[in-house]
Write an enzyme that holds these catalytic residues in place. Structure first.
Site, PDB file in Angstrom:
ATOM      1  N   THR A  73      48.128  34.342  41.922  1.00 56.62           N
ATOM      2  CA  THR A  73      48.796  34.047  40.654  1.00 56.62           C
ATOM      3  C   THR A  73      48.886  32.536  40.429  1.00 56.62           C
ATOM      4  O   THR A  73      48.614  32.036  39.332  1.00 56.62           O
ATOM      5  CB  THR A  73      50.218  34.671  40.649  1.00 56.62           C
ATOM      6  OG1 THR A  73      50.090  36.072  40.873  1.00 56.62           O
ATOM      7  CG2 THR A  73      50.941  34.434  39.341  1.00 56.62           C
ATOM      8  N   ASN A 154      40.992  45.126  39.234  1.00 58.13           N
ATOM      9  CA  ASN A 154      41.800  45.648  40.334  1.00 58.13           C
ATOM     10  C   ASN A 154      42.050  47.147  40.239  1.00 58.13           C
ATOM     11  O   ASN A 154      42.233  47.823  41.238  1.00 58.13           O
ATOM     12  CB  ASN A 154      43.139  44.904  40.419  1.00 58.13           C
ATOM     13  CG  ASN A 154      43.779  44.672  39.076  1.00 58.13           C
ATOM     14  OD1 ASN A 154      43.176  44.095  38.173  1.00 58.13           O
ATOM     15  ND2 ASN A 154      44.997  45.131  38.926  1.00 58.13           N
ATOM     16  N   GLN A 182      39.982  40.282  43.635  1.00 56.69           N
ATOM     17  CA  GLN A 182      39.535  41.576  44.184  1.00 56.69           C
ATOM     18  C   GLN A 182      38.097  41.531  44.688  1.00 56.69           C
ATOM     19  O   GLN A 182      37.655  42.442  45.377  1.00 56.69           O
ATOM     20  CB  GLN A 182      39.669  42.681  43.127  1.00 56.69           C
ATOM     21  CG  GLN A 182      41.101  42.999  42.729  1.00 56.69           C
ATOM     22  CD  GLN A 182      41.920  43.614  43.865  1.00 56.69           C
ATOM     23  OE1 GLN A 182      41.370  44.096  44.866  1.00 56.69           O
ATOM     24  NE2 GLN A 182      43.234  43.599  43.734  1.00 56.69           N
ATOM     25  N   GLY A 203      44.800  35.502  49.780  1.00 57.66           N
ATOM     26  CA  GLY A 203      44.641  35.889  51.180  1.00 57.66           C
ATOM     27  C   GLY A 203      44.971  37.340  51.477  1.00 57.66           C
ATOM     28  O   GLY A 203      44.241  38.013  52.211  1.00 57.66           O
ATOM     29  N   HIS A 204      46.057  37.838  50.855  1.00 57.17           N
ATOM     30  CA  HIS A 204      46.532  39.165  51.291  1.00 57.17           C
ATOM     31  C   HIS A 204      45.646  40.313  50.831  1.00 57.17           C
ATOM     32  O   HIS A 204      45.875  41.465  51.195  1.00 57.17           O
ATOM     33  CB  HIS A 204      47.999  39.385  50.897  1.00 57.17           C
ATOM     34  CG  HIS A 204      48.260  39.608  49.441  1.00 57.17           C
ATOM     35  ND1 HIS A 204      48.455  40.857  48.921  1.00 57.17           N
ATOM     36  CD2 HIS A 204      48.382  38.747  48.409  1.00 57.17           C
ATOM     37  CE1 HIS A 204      48.703  40.749  47.621  1.00 57.17           C
ATOM     38  NE2 HIS A 204      48.652  39.479  47.289  1.00 57.17           N
ATOM     39  N   THR A 240      53.816  20.444  51.378  1.00 59.26           N
ATOM     40  CA  THR A 240      53.313  20.516  52.754  1.00 59.26           C
ATOM     41  C   THR A 240      52.531  21.805  52.965  1.00 59.26           C
ATOM     42  O   THR A 240      52.979  22.889  52.576  1.00 59.26           O
ATOM     43  CB  THR A 240      54.504  20.440  53.741  1.00 59.26           C
ATOM     44  OG1 THR A 240      55.177  19.213  53.493  1.00 59.26           O
ATOM     45  CG2 THR A 240      54.031  20.492  55.189  1.00 59.26           C
ATOM     46  N   CYS A 328      54.214  51.664  36.262  1.00 55.72           N
ATOM     47  CA  CYS A 328      55.492  52.282  36.611  1.00 55.72           C
ATOM     48  C   CYS A 328      56.574  51.242  36.849  1.00 55.72           C
ATOM     49  O   CYS A 328      57.750  51.536  36.757  1.00 55.72           O
ATOM     50  CB  CYS A 328      55.343  53.165  37.836  1.00 55.72           C
ATOM     51  SG  CYS A 328      54.488  52.373  39.176  1.00 55.72           S
TER      52      CYS A 328
HETATM   53  N1  PLP Z   1      44.417  38.887  40.156  1.00 52.18           N
HETATM   54  C1  PLP Z   1      44.060  40.129  40.509  1.00 52.18           C
HETATM   55  C2  PLP Z   1      42.795  40.722  39.975  1.00 52.18           C
HETATM   56  C3  PLP Z   1      44.874  40.871  41.384  1.00 52.18           C
HETATM   57  O1  PLP Z   1      44.524  42.110  41.722  1.00 52.18           O
HETATM   58  C4  PLP Z   1      46.068  40.279  41.855  1.00 52.18           C
HETATM   59  C5  PLP Z   1      46.978  41.053  42.724  1.00 52.18           C
HETATM   60  O2  PLP Z   1      47.032  42.253  42.658  1.00 52.18           O
HETATM   61  C6  PLP Z   1      46.375  38.968  41.469  1.00 52.18           C
HETATM   62  C7  PLP Z   1      45.534  38.304  40.609  1.00 52.18           C
HETATM   63  C8  PLP Z   1      47.616  38.276  41.951  1.00 52.18           C
HETATM   64  O3  PLP Z   1      47.456  37.863  43.278  1.00 52.18           O
HETATM   65  P1  PLP Z   1      48.743  37.452  44.151  1.00 52.18           P
HETATM   66  O4  PLP Z   1      49.452  38.699  44.487  1.00 52.18           O
HETATM   67  O5  PLP Z   1      48.182  36.771  45.370  1.00 52.18           O
HETATM   68  O6  PLP Z   1      49.532  36.507  43.329  1.00 52.18           O
END
Ligand code: PLP
Length: 405
Positions: A73, A154, A182, A203-204, A240, A328
């Site tokens: 984000t 996504n 994605q 990263g996640h 940092t 939801c």
């Molecule tokens: N963009 C897409 C296509 C995503 O699927 C997501 C998270 O689901 C994001 C942006 C946001 O990423 P983050 O959760 O690292 O802010």
């Protein structure tokens, strides 16, 4: 029975090798990379190594093009806000109706502030019309600050032709950003052979921890930082560095390179087996999105005449985690903006479930899901007034009007 996790587009488990690599950076290697003493230098070296690993995964020409941020984000916001601040004479943004809220919510706010935002529509498969795009570029040309199009969606996994779209933007002298949150780790990317100016990753989504992201910024791109302060990240992102997470992301990128081929064969085969198995046993069900141009791990399946939330709760009772196509979180149970933009009939959009796999899923898990889903749908359909014929006769052709048309 072990729980089954098939919600990897929401977030992924950290790879154990990632966690191992991070641990020393919470204890003995705690220095600040900006410090000149040995504690700092040690960390600085590790950050450089991690930057190089991200560079390799993205096929970027220089490691200095990698800017560490806190999440996808932040990377998305930085890209758009940088483009409009660096080019104040350009007040138009082109994007699509199916972007993640990280882009759409920001664009909605910018619209309120007087910017013009054009959202490209998508067809039933979730694809944009390049002729519409071309005519927008021609029409608004030097008024456009940036084009931002996701590499892959996504919810459905549909892949967008971002390399071609970036070329088209460049021909008109327009900056191009892609939200590749994605796509990274699932698709081969070679940024140096494209005209993409900025790219976001998180990263996640690729087995690194939460709270770390990257904005790729091509050399010589006009740039304005979102966070100002210290000189970290060559003045492009103050604060940092989150050294442990950066190191973890570096390892995750290296592992993603190693697993890329398997992602597109082994994981894809599991996804296809899941889809085939479920569709063979459940009537009135179909796959959403573009089945040709699609992420290898994502299956968005619409089950007509049932509620997605009901399916999720019943699967969850059996230890199966997936997600629905409904917004939801808003509490409204409205189908998502992606389903509506694609014109998926409401009778199907409501019952859409996304299964998103990873390299940790197995054939045995897929078979358990194939066995679990049909009785859940049958049970819910027994309660459905639409299915039993007791309610109003649904019109399957009735589609949601794209909210962002
Ligand atoms: N963009 C897409 C296509 C995503 O699927 C997501 C998270 O689901 C994001 C942006 C946001 O990423 P983050 O959760 O690292 O802010």
């Amino acid at each position: 029975m072990n729980p089954i996790y098939m919600d990897n587009n929401a977030t992924t488990a950290c790879d154990p090798a990632v966690v191992q690599a991070m641990l020393p950076f919470f204890t003995e290697q705690f220095g600040n990379a900006s410090s000149i003493h040995s504690f700092g230098a040690q960390v600085g070296k590790a950050l450089k190594e991690a930057r190089g690993r991200v560079q390799t995964l993205l096929g970027a020409a220089h490691d200095s093009e990698i800017v560490f941020t806190s999440c996808g984000t932040e990377s998305d916001s930085t890209a758009i806000l940088s483009a409009i601040k660096a080019q104040p004479e350009r007040r138009t943004i082109i994007t699509t109706v199916v972007e993640h809220p990280a882009i759409l919510t920001l664009c909605d706010q910018l619209e309120k502030e007087g910017y013009v935002v054009h959202k490209l529509k998508v067809n039933k498969k979730g694809r944009v019309d390049l002729d519409e795009y071309k005519s927008l570029l021609g029409q608004f040309g030097d008024r456009v600050a940036i084009v931002s199009v996701m590499w892959a969606n996504n919810e459905t996994g549909t892949i967008f032709p971002v390399e071609e779209m970036a070329e088209m933007a460049h021909e008109k002298g327009i900056m191009f950003h892609t939200d590749a949150v994605q796509a990274v780790g699932k698709l081969a990317i070679d940024l140096k052979s494209t005209k993409i100016d900025m790219l976001s990753l998180s990263g996640h989504k690729l087995h690194a921890p939460k709270g770390i992201g990257v904005l790729y910024v091509r050399r010589n791109t006009r740039f304005r930082p979102l966070l100002r302060g210290g000189h970290q990240e060559r003045g492009r992102r103050a604060g940092t560095e989150n050294s442990a997470s950066i190191v973890g992301l570096g390892v995750a990128c290296e592992l993603a390179m190693q697993h890329m081929a398997a992602e597109n064969t082994v994981v894809k085969r599991l996804r296809d087996r899941l889809e085939r198995g479920v569709l063979a046993k459940v009537p009135n069900a179909f796959v959403n999105g573009d089945t040709l141009y699609r992420l290898p791990n994502t299956a968005s399946i619409a089950f007509e005449y049932v509620e997605g939330e009901g399916i999720l709760l019943m699967l969850n009772k059996q230890g199966i985690a997936a997600s629905s196509g409904s917004a939801c979180t808003s509490g409204s149970l409205e189908p998502s903006h992606v389903m509506r933009a694609m014109g998926i009939p409401y009778t199907a959009a409501h019952g859409t479930i996304r299964f998103s796999l990873s390299r940790y899923n197995t054939e045995e898990e897929v078979d358990r899901v194939i066995a679990a889903v049909p009785p859940v749908i049958a049970q819910l359909r027994k309660l459905s007034p639409y299915w039993s014929g007791e309610g109003p006769v649904p019109n399957p052709e009735q589609a949601f009007r794209p909210e962002y048309a």
